[in-house]
Design a protein around this motif. Structure first.
Motif, PDB file in Angstrom:
ATOM      1  N   TRP A 170      55.489 -42.351  29.468  1.00 39.92           N
ATOM      2  CA  TRP A 170      55.484 -40.900  29.276  1.00 39.92           C
ATOM      3  C   TRP A 170      55.993 -40.588  27.878  1.00 39.92           C
ATOM      4  CZ3 TRP A 170      53.816 -37.139  32.708  1.00 39.92           C
ATOM      5  CH2 TRP A 170      54.045 -35.818  32.323  1.00 39.92           C
ATOM      6  N   ASP A 171      55.217 -39.765  27.185  1.00 41.19           N
ATOM      7  CA  ASP A 171      55.590 -39.382  25.826  1.00 41.19           C
ATOM      8  C   ASP A 171      55.454 -37.865  25.717  1.00 41.19           C
ATOM      9  OD1 ASP A 171      55.936 -38.958  23.132  1.00 41.19           O
ATOM     10  OD2 ASP A 171      54.734 -40.681  22.517  1.00 41.19           O
ATOM     11  N   ASP A 172      56.567 -37.184  25.529  1.00 39.20           N
ATOM     12  CA  ASP A 172      56.547 -35.720  25.461  1.00 39.20           C
ATOM     13  C   ASP A 172      55.698 -35.211  24.304  1.00 39.20           C
ATOM     14  OD1 ASP A 172      58.263 -35.500  27.655  1.00 39.20           O
ATOM     15  OD2 ASP A 172      60.039 -35.728  26.382  1.00 39.20           O
ATOM     16  N   ASP A 173      55.566 -36.027  23.255  1.00 41.94           N
ATOM     17  CA  ASP A 173      54.809 -35.587  22.078  1.00 41.94           C
ATOM     18  C   ASP A 173      53.324 -35.911  22.170  1.00 41.94           C
ATOM     19  OD1 ASP A 173      57.085 -34.596  20.549  1.00 41.94           O
ATOM     20  OD2 ASP A 173      57.699 -36.708  20.468  1.00 41.94           O
ATOM     21  N   GLU A 174      52.907 -36.653  23.195  1.00 43.55           N
ATOM     22  CA  GLU A 174      51.496 -36.995  23.396  1.00 43.55           C
ATOM     23  C   GLU A 174      51.105 -36.648  24.826  1.00 43.55           C
ATOM     24  OE1 GLU A 174      49.366 -38.084  21.225  1.00 43.55           O
ATOM     25  OE2 GLU A 174      50.690 -38.471  19.517  1.00 43.55           O
ATOM     26  N   PRO A 175      51.071 -35.378  25.169  1.00 43.01           N
ATOM     27  CA  PRO A 175      50.834 -34.986  26.568  1.00 43.01           C
ATOM     28  C   PRO A 175      49.468 -35.422  27.098  1.00 43.01           C
ATOM     29  CG  PRO A 175      50.713 -33.083  25.090  1.00 43.01           C
ATOM     30  CD  PRO A 175      51.258 -34.202  24.281  1.00 43.01           C
ATOM     31  N   ASP A 176      48.459 -35.524  26.232  1.00 45.50           N
ATOM     32  CA  ASP A 176      47.125 -35.906  26.701  1.00 45.50           C
ATOM     33  C   ASP A 176      47.087 -37.341  27.214  1.00 45.50           C
ATOM     34  OD1 ASP A 176      46.242 -33.413  26.018  1.00 45.50           O
ATOM     35  OD2 ASP A 176      45.393 -34.024  24.083  1.00 45.50           O
ATOM     36  N   ASP A 177      48.020 -38.169  26.756  1.00 43.36           N
ATOM     37  CA  ASP A 177      48.025 -39.572  27.165  1.00 43.36           C
ATOM     38  C   ASP A 177      48.921 -39.840  28.370  1.00 43.36           C
ATOM     39  OD1 ASP A 177      46.312 -40.200  25.099  1.00 43.36           O
ATOM     40  OD2 ASP A 177      47.929 -40.665  23.692  1.00 43.36           O
ATOM     41  N   ASN A 178      49.605 -38.828  28.839  1.00 48.16           N
ATOM     42  CA  ASN A 178      50.534 -39.032  29.954  1.00 48.16           C
ATOM     43  C   ASN A 178      49.786 -39.052  31.292  1.00 48.16           C
ATOM     44  OD1 ASN A 178      52.780 -39.089  28.279  1.00 48.16           O
ATOM     45  ND2 ASN A 178      53.071 -36.873  28.386  1.00 48.16           N
TER      46      ASN A 178
END
Length: 668
Positions: A170-178
């Motif tokens: 999970w990456d808060d700065d890359e929401p599309d990849d979560n």
């Protein structure tokens, strides 16, 4: 005649076994005739053992739902009559999965829990800790049971966003990849970090290792997968789907982890692109010509986007290929494109690997022949010298014979007195060898310590690129220092051997020094290949301390393996360079003993002179016979290493030759 990949790899395995047996027979012959020293036998044993243990890895890489697992089933496991690797619609392989064979382990699957990702130790360290893995045994005679056990690689677990963030999913700065969040706020992540499957399969027994990878997010989140496994794979099969073409995530996966880079050399040729699911074009309405035209357009478009030639894009239907093999439908199998893909894999993987091993065998046998001929020449010279001495004693009295014995004994004493020079030579060589190894191995972890410290901190690492370059620069400096020391050893041995040859009539020659530059180039290649991981594009991912620390440790482990390999090669070279010195010393001492014994026999018996000359003549004839046998052995081993033949006697295609995809049938 096009052979399937399993057929050609099986032949390759039989060839390796045959070469290893011939090398073992050569070693036994050399030992029987006292023609080999310990380092020579060790080199031959190392090559024979390497042939038997040689591993060849094929990595299947793609985004989710491109058909990787189905293709693995079709190529390797169709003989079970069903799917073994889970390949249902949607996400199947959730963790990297290696298929191989280890004779000391029971058939089954070992699974590393995903929680180990919170520990910064690299995957290579976890491999050495069996208790950390969850093991499941299966029976290879029960395909249904095997398939059920393999379902574990698709298992997921539901965790909080915080846990997913800690584990790198999970990456808060890359929401599309979560991963999507459910109504209860939980997300799905893989249950396992890595899977090792041990199957007593004919190809896996021959040393093949098959790597099935998950999609882009999972690949990028596991540095050990990209830095070591994918980087060391002998061939990579990148799958696209004909119904989607090259998507944004496909292109990102290709460019980050598989696209050839400057300095890759032969590695640039080990990528094969598969355009899978071409059966979606078989709509029953379009003509065969129309379907072929559609397929060619897809291949050309995909090749253009990936930056490869269209011939490197192979159209395939893995699902139809699997069905065809299970149902023994030759027409459908041909239409699936599977035979063509297997032919390409065989020619680019098997043939290239064969060429590498063949060259190693030929170099080793040539070195053995040179060293052995030099030893036989030394023995022949001593026989000639003895014969000349003894012929000079014909008709001489006891006083002359006694004088001859005195001179030989004096020569022996002078020779023995020179042993100190040899010991000094060994001492200097040992000191320089230790120095070279120290340059390569002392405090290797220190090269990456600062990079690891910074990447292990929270927040953006703006200086990561500089620290990355400095870490690799320190490793490169180690190689430069070691190369300089190896050059000093070579120069020292060259001068010492020249003097020993002049003083004692030896035939010593220093072998070519190891190409340390090869390992230096490999470190440079690793640096170039993974520089993007510390670039601006990865800044957000590296902001997570766990991700940064895993990356630095994986890089450190990869570079250390190269340094250790270089150090071991330098040690092997030093020992093999000095071995002829000790061998010729033993031969010269034995020669003195034989000369004195011959003179004593002549002194004690009038008939001893003729008998001894007859013995020397026989020994000379025996040496001539040994030289002829040596040529025969070298020819047998070299010719056996030259080619792998198919069942009809035709050689497998050489590396670099590739069958062109013919127009595929529209459907079966």
């Amino acid at each position: 005649m096009i052979h399937s990949f399993p057929d050609q790899f099986d032949r390759h395995g039989a060839w390796r076994t045959g070469c290893a047996q011939r090398i073992a027979q050569l070693s036994a012959w050399l030992t029987e005739h006292r023609l080999a020293d310990a380092p020579m036998l060790a080199r031959l044993a190392q090559i024979a053992d390497g042939l038997q243990r040689d591993k060849v890895m094929v990595a299947f890489v793609a985004e989710f739902s491109r058909g990787k697992s189905e293709l693995i089933n079709a190529i390797f496991f169709a003989h079970y009559g069903r799917r073994i690797v889970p390949a249902s619609a949607g996400r199947t392989t959730m963790c990297p999965t290696e298929f191989g064979f280890e004779s000391g382990l029971e058939p089954g699957i070992r699974l590393l829990p995903i929680e180990t990702r919170t520990d910064s130790r690299p995957l290579s360290a976890w491999r050495a800790e069996p208790p950390a893995w969850t093991s499941m045994r299966f029976d290879t005679s029960d395909p249904a049971g095997m398939a059920q056990a393999m379902e574990t690689v698709a298992q997921v677990r539901r965790v909080s966003v915080e846990s997913a963030r800690d584990l790198g999913f999970w990456d808060d700065d890359e929401p599309d990849d979560n991963p999507p969040r459910a109504a209860d706020g939980l997300v799905e992540i893989p249950m396992w970090r890595h899977a090792l499957v041990n199957i007593d399969h004919p190809l896996l027994r021959q040393g093949l290792v098959v790597l099935d990878t998950p999609g882009l997010n999972a690949v990028g989140a596991e540095p050990d997968l990209t830095v070591q496994l994918l980087a060391e794979a002998h061939a990579s099969v990148f799958l696209l789907a004909a119904d989607t073409g090259v998507t944004r995530s496909d292109l990102q996966l290709w460019r980050q982890y598989l696209a050839p880079r400057d300095g890759d050399g032969a590695r640039a040729d080990n990528r094969v692109v598969v355009l899978n699911k071409i059966d979606v074009l078989w709509d029953g309405i379009s003509s065969g010509a129309q379907i072929r035209a559609q397929t060619d357009r897809q291949r050309a478009t995909s090749a253009s986007l990936l930056g490869v030639v269209p011939a490197r894009v192979i159209p395939v239907s893995a699902q139809r290929g699997l069905v065809a093999r299970i149902q023994h439908d030759a027409g459908l199998l041909q239409a699936s494109g599977l035979p063509l893909l297997e032919a390409v894999l065989a020619q680019e993987l098997v043939a290239s690997r064969h060429a590498i091993l063949r060259d190693a065998i030929e170099v080793a046998v040539a070195r053995v022949r040179v060293d052995t001929v030099r030893l036989l020449t030394t023995r022949r010279r001593e026989i000639d010298e003895q014969a000349q001495e003894l012929r000079g004693l014909r008709g001489k009295n006891d006083q002359v014979i006694a004088g001859m014995r005195f001179r030989v004994d004096q020569e022996r004493q002078e020779f023995d007195a020179s042993e100190g020079r040899i010991q000094a030579l060994h001492a200097v060589r040992n000191r320089l060898e230790s120095s070279a190894r120290a340059f390569l191995q002392d405090d290797m972890a220190g090269d990456f310590a600062e990079l690891q410290r910074v990447l292990g901190q929270s927040g953006l690492k703006l200086g990561a690129r500089r620290l990355y370059q400095e870490a690799f620069a320190r490793s490169a400096a180690r190689m430069q220092q070691a190369d300089k020391t190896v050059g000093e050893i070579h120069a020292m041995l060259t001068a010492a051997f020249r003097q020993l040859n002049a003083d004692f009539g030896f035939a010593l020659q220093v072998p070519a020094q190891p190409a340390v530059g090869m390992w230096a180039h490999e470190i440079e290649r690793i640096e170039r290949a993974h520089a993007a991981y510390v670039g601006v594009g990865q800044a957000l991912r590296l902001a997570q301390p766990a991700a940064g620390e895993r990356l630095s440790r994986a890089l450190q482990a990869r570079v250390q393996s190269v340094l250790v390999e270089a150090a071991e090669e330098i040690t092997s070279w030093c020992r093999s360079a000095m071995a002829p010195v000790d061998t010729q010393l033993r031969e010269r001492r034995s020669g003195f003993v034989r000369r004195i014994e011959a003179i004593d026999r002549i002194r004690d018996a009038a008939s001893g002179l003729g008998e001894r000359l007859g013995e020397l003549e026989k020994q000379a004839a025996d040496l001539t016979a040994l030289e002829a046998q040596l040529r025969e052995w070298a020819s047998v081993v070299a010719s056996g290493a030259e080619s792998v033949n198919d069942a009809d006697g035709a050689p497998i295609a050489a590396a670099g030759s590739r069958p062109e995809p013919d127009a595929l049938p529209a459907a079966a």
